[in-house]
Design an enzyme around this catalytic site. Structure first.
Site, short mmCIF file in Angstrom:
data_model
loop_
_atom_site.label_atom_id
_atom_site.label_comp_id
_atom_site.label_asym_id
_atom_site.label_seq_id
_atom_site.Cartn_x
_atom_site.Cartn_y
_atom_site.Cartn_z
CB CYS A 109 -10.33 27.08 2.47
SG CYS A 109 -10.21 28.52 1.38
CB VAL A 141 -21.42 22.42 4.08
CG1 VAL A 141 -21.99 21.06 4.36
CG2 VAL A 141 -22.49 23.32 3.40
N GLY A 184 -24.72 27.20 6.02
CA GLY A 184 -24.88 27.09 4.58
C GLY A 184 -26.15 27.81 4.17
N GLY A 203 -10.25 32.95 8.59
CA GLY A 203 -9.32 31.82 8.58
C GLY A 203 -7.89 32.27 8.82
CG ASN A 223 -11.63 29.05 10.21
OD1 ASN A 223 -10.73 28.97 9.38
ND2 ASN A 223 -12.75 28.36 10.12
CG LEU A 252 -7.47 30.45 3.55
CD1 LEU A 252 -6.61 29.20 3.77
CD2 LEU A 252 -8.50 30.57 4.66
#
Lengths: 260, 322
Positions: free
Chosen positions: B141, B202, B254, B53, B106, B80
Site C-alpha cells: 500500500c 501488482v 493491474g 485492507g 487482505n 487503509l
C-alpha cells in the site's frame, strides 16, 4: 426488489439552460429515484474513466404502458454545471446518444414533518438547486419557502409551488442582489434543507445553529464507486468518517465537521 | 464441432489448494466487504473476493482529497480506512462466508508484530470450523506513512514480514507485491522462500498530481497510488517477469477491464486475476469478464482454462501443443 441498477440509457434531450449549465433528460428503466438521491453518470462512449455523481433534478414516471409505478421506465432529469472533463463531455452529448447510469444511489432528504406548524425552507445555491427541486415537486404546494441563489440568472426553479420564492443573484440581474444565506432567517422554519457551494452551506449551517433550527445538507465529494465500496468520498462527522455516497449525500448539519 | 465445445468449459483454477470456480477475483479496496455491490452484480458468481485492507486496529484513513481521475486511470489515497480485524470478523465475515466465492482477507499493518497478530486473528474459525479461505498479505500500500509498501520494496524486508506472518497462520498465504520495488523478482523470490503460497501483483503505482488552481499537490500525502487501464501493460510485463522468477502461483492484476485483458495475464503466467478500478466505472465488468473468458474458450475449442496459464511463455509452447 433491487435498490439500484447499472444501465445504458437513451438521451431524450440535452439543453443549455444558462451559461455553463445544461439539463439532460434520459430514459431510465431501473428502480425509481427518490428526492436526495443521485446517479453516477457517464457517456456510453467516453474518454473519461469514471461516472460523475449527479443529483436527480426531476423524475417523471410512467413512460410506456403497463409499467410498475415503483419502477421505470420514466424520464430522469439532471441539471449539470460545467466543471471539468466529465461534465464537458456530458454537455456535448445529444439526443439519441447513450449514457451509462448507476443508481439511484445514496440516502433521501428526511421526511418533512406534516404536523410541524412552520413550513420548511429549501435553500439552493447554483446547480445545488437540483436535489431541492426534486424534493419541492413532492411537497404539498405552499408548504415550503424556496431560497434560490445564482450568479446572474436563475434556472431550474420553474413550476415549483413555493409559498414564497426568495431569489437572489450575485450581480443583481434577477431578484435581490446578494448571497442567498443573507436572506434566510431560519427561526421562521421547522427545518432547512440546503445544497450548494461550500461557503453557502457553511453560512446556512451557522445561521441554523444560532437559531437551533434543524438543518439538512446535501454534500458533494469526488466519488469513484458511488456505492460505498471505495471509501474515497469521506465526509468528516462528529461520529467519525462517513461515506458521502452511501451514508449521504444528505447529512444532518449538526453531525458535520467543517475544516477550518 | 469438437467434444470440448459441447459441455461448458471448465473455468476453475486451484491456488495453494484452494479451488476457485473461475479466475475472477474482486480486488482489495474496490469491493468493500462484498455487500456494497449486491444489487449491481451477481456477487456469488465471482471466483473470489478480497476484502478491503484490514489492520489490527481500526483506522480512519487519510485526510483531504482521496481520489483523482487521470487518463484511463484513477489515483487514490484512502490510507487503509477500516474497522479493524476484530470488528471485521464479528460484523462482516459471517455474511461473506455465505456468499459462495473464495474469501480472501487482505492484511496490512505498520509493524511486523501487528501483521503477525493480525494474521493469527484472521485465522480464527467459527464453531463450524469456517473462517477466511486465504490471507493476502499487503506489503504494497503506497498510501500509509509507516509499514505498508515499505515492507514490499526490498527482498529482506519482504522476507521478514512474510516469515513472521507465515509462522502465525496455517491459512494459504498470498503476498501482494508492489510495482514500486526496484527488484521485483528479488522481492517475489524472497516471499516464496519465506513461506508464501502464492503472490498477487501488482498493487498501485506511486504517482503524483498537481492542482493548477492551488499550485500544490492534489493529495495531502503528495503521492498516491495509480490504478486502472493506464497501468495494464506495465503490470502485465511485471507478471511475466515474476512468473520466470518463482514457482508458486501468481494472481495477476493491474488495470484489467475485460476478458481479453484477463486472458493476457493468464497467458503471461497468472493462475487467476483481480479486477478493481474497472468495477467503479462498470459494475458488470467482472461478470462480463467471466462470461467473456468462457466464450473465448468455447471459440477456441478449449475444455479447460488452467491449461492456458503461462502458455505464452516460450518454454511452455511444447506443453500447449499436447
Amino acid at each position: 426488489m433491487k435498490g439500484k441498477a447499472f444501465e445504458t440509457c437513451l438521451i431524450l434531450a440535452n439543453e443549455t439552460i444558462d451559461e455553463g449549465i445544461f439539463r439532460l433528460s434520459v430514459v431510465w428503466t431501473g428502480p425509481e429515484p427518490r428526492p436526495g438521491q443521485f446517479f453516477m453518470v457517464k457517456p456510453a462512449r467516453s474518454s473519461v474513466f469514471l461516472g460523475r455523481p449527479i443529483s436527480v433534478f426531476s423524475w417523471q414516471p410512467g413512460l410506456g404502458e403497463g409499467s410498475d409505478p415503483n419502477f421505470g421506465p420514466g424520464v430522469l432529469g439532471f441539471v449539470i454545471a460545467l466543471r471539468g472533463k466529465g461534465s464537458i463531455e456530458l454537455a456535448g452529448l445529444q439526443a439519441d446518444e447513450e449514457l451509462e447510469l448507476i443508481g439511484p444511489l445514496g440516502n433521501l432528504w428526511p421526511e418533512v414533518d406534516p404536523r410541524a406548524r412552520k413550513p420548511v425552507a429549501l435553500v439552493g445555491g447554483g446547480v445545488g438547486i437540483a436535489p431541492l427541486a426534486f424534493l419541492a415537486r413532492q411537497l404539498p404546494p405552499a408548504s415550503f419557502d424556496l431560497f434560490a441563489g445564482f450568479r446572474s440568472r436563475s434556472y431550474g426553479i420553474e413550476g415549483l409551488e413555493a409559498r414564497t420564492l426568495i431569489l437572489a443573484t450575485e450581480d443583481g440581474c434577477e431578484g435581490c442582489r446578494g448571497l442567498i444565506p443573507d436572506f434566510l432567517e431560519p427561526h421562521h422554519y421547522s427545518a432547512v434543507y440546503a445544497c450548494g457551494p461550500d461557503p453557502m452551506i457553511r453560512a446556512v449551517v451557522q445561521a441554523c445553529e444560532r437559531t437551533g433550527t434543524p438543518c439538512f445538507v446535501s454534500m458533494e465529494r469526488r466519488m469513484a464507486c458511488g456505492v460505498g465500496a471505495c471509501l474515497g468520498c469521506t465526509v468528516q462527522t462528529k461520529a467519525g468518517n462517513r461515506r458521502c455516497c452511501a451514508d449521504g449525500p444528505v447529512f444532518d448539519a449538526k453531525e458535520l465537521l467543517f475544516d477550518e | 464441432m469438437s467434444d470440448n465445445t459441447r459441455s461448458a468449459p471448465d473455468l476453475s483454477v486451484t491456488i495453494a489448494g484452494v479451488r476457485f470456480a473461475n479466475p475472477v477475483i474482486a480486488a482489495s479496496g474496490t469491493f468493500g466487504y462484498g455487500r456494497e455491490y449486491e444489487d449491481l452484480l451477481d456477487v456469488g458468481s465471482l471466483g473470489g473476493i478480497c476484502t478491503k485492507g484490514l489492520t489490527l486496529e481500526p483506522r480512519e484513513g487519510n485526510r483531504g482529497i482521496r481520489l483523482h481521475e487521470t487518463a484511463s486511470g484513477l489515483m487514490n489515497s484512502i490510507g487503509l480506512e477500516n474497522p479493524g480485524i476484530a470488528a471485521f470478523m464479528r460484523n462482516e465475515l459471517p455474511r461473506l462466508l455465505g456468499l459462495g466465492p473464495v474469501i480472501i482477507a487482505n492484511l496490512s499493518g505498520s509493524r511486523i508484530e501487528d501483521y503477525a497478530e493480525g494474521a493469527a486473528l484472521l485465522s480464527e474459525e467459527n464453531a463450524d470450523g469456517r473462517g477466511v479461505d486465504m490471507i493476502e498479505l499487503n506489503i504494497s500500500c503506497p498510501n500509509v506513512k509507516a509499514g505498508g509498501m515499505a515492507f514490499g520494496l526490498c527482498p529482506a524486508d519482504a522476507a521478514s514480514v512474510t516469515a513472521a506472518v507465515r509462522s502465525c497462520t496455517k491459512k494459504p498465504l498470498i503476498v501482494k507485491l508492489s510495482p514500486n520495488a526496484g527488484d521485483l523478482a528479488g522481492v517475489a523470490r524472497a516471499c516464496q522462500d519465506s513461506g508464501a503460497d502464492a503472490l498477487s501483483l501488482v498493487n498501485t503505482f506511486k504517482a503524483l498530481a498537481i492542482d493548477l488552481r492551488t499550485q500544490k499537490p492534489v493529495f495531502d500525502n503528495v503521492s498516491a497510488g495509480l490504478s486502472g487501464p493506464a497501468i495494464k501493460p506495465i503490470a502485465l510485463r511485471m507478471v511475466w517477469e515474476v512468473a520466470d522468477a518463482v514457482d508458486i502461483p501468481l494472481i495477476g492484476m493491474g488495470g484489467i477491464s475485460n476478458a481479453e485483458d484477463a486472458l493476457e495475464f493468464i497467458l503471461a503466467g497468472a493462475s487467476a486475476v483481480q479486477l478493481g478500478s474497472i468495477t467503479f466505472a462498470r459494475p458488470s465488468a467482472m461478470t462480463e469478464t467471466i462470461a467473456g473468458i468462457e466464450n473465448w474458450l468455447r471459440l477456441h475449442g478449449l475444455a479447460r482454462l488452467d491449461g492456458l496459464i503461462g502458455a505464452a511463455k516460450p518454454q511452455n509452447e511444447s506443453q500447449n501443443d499436447k
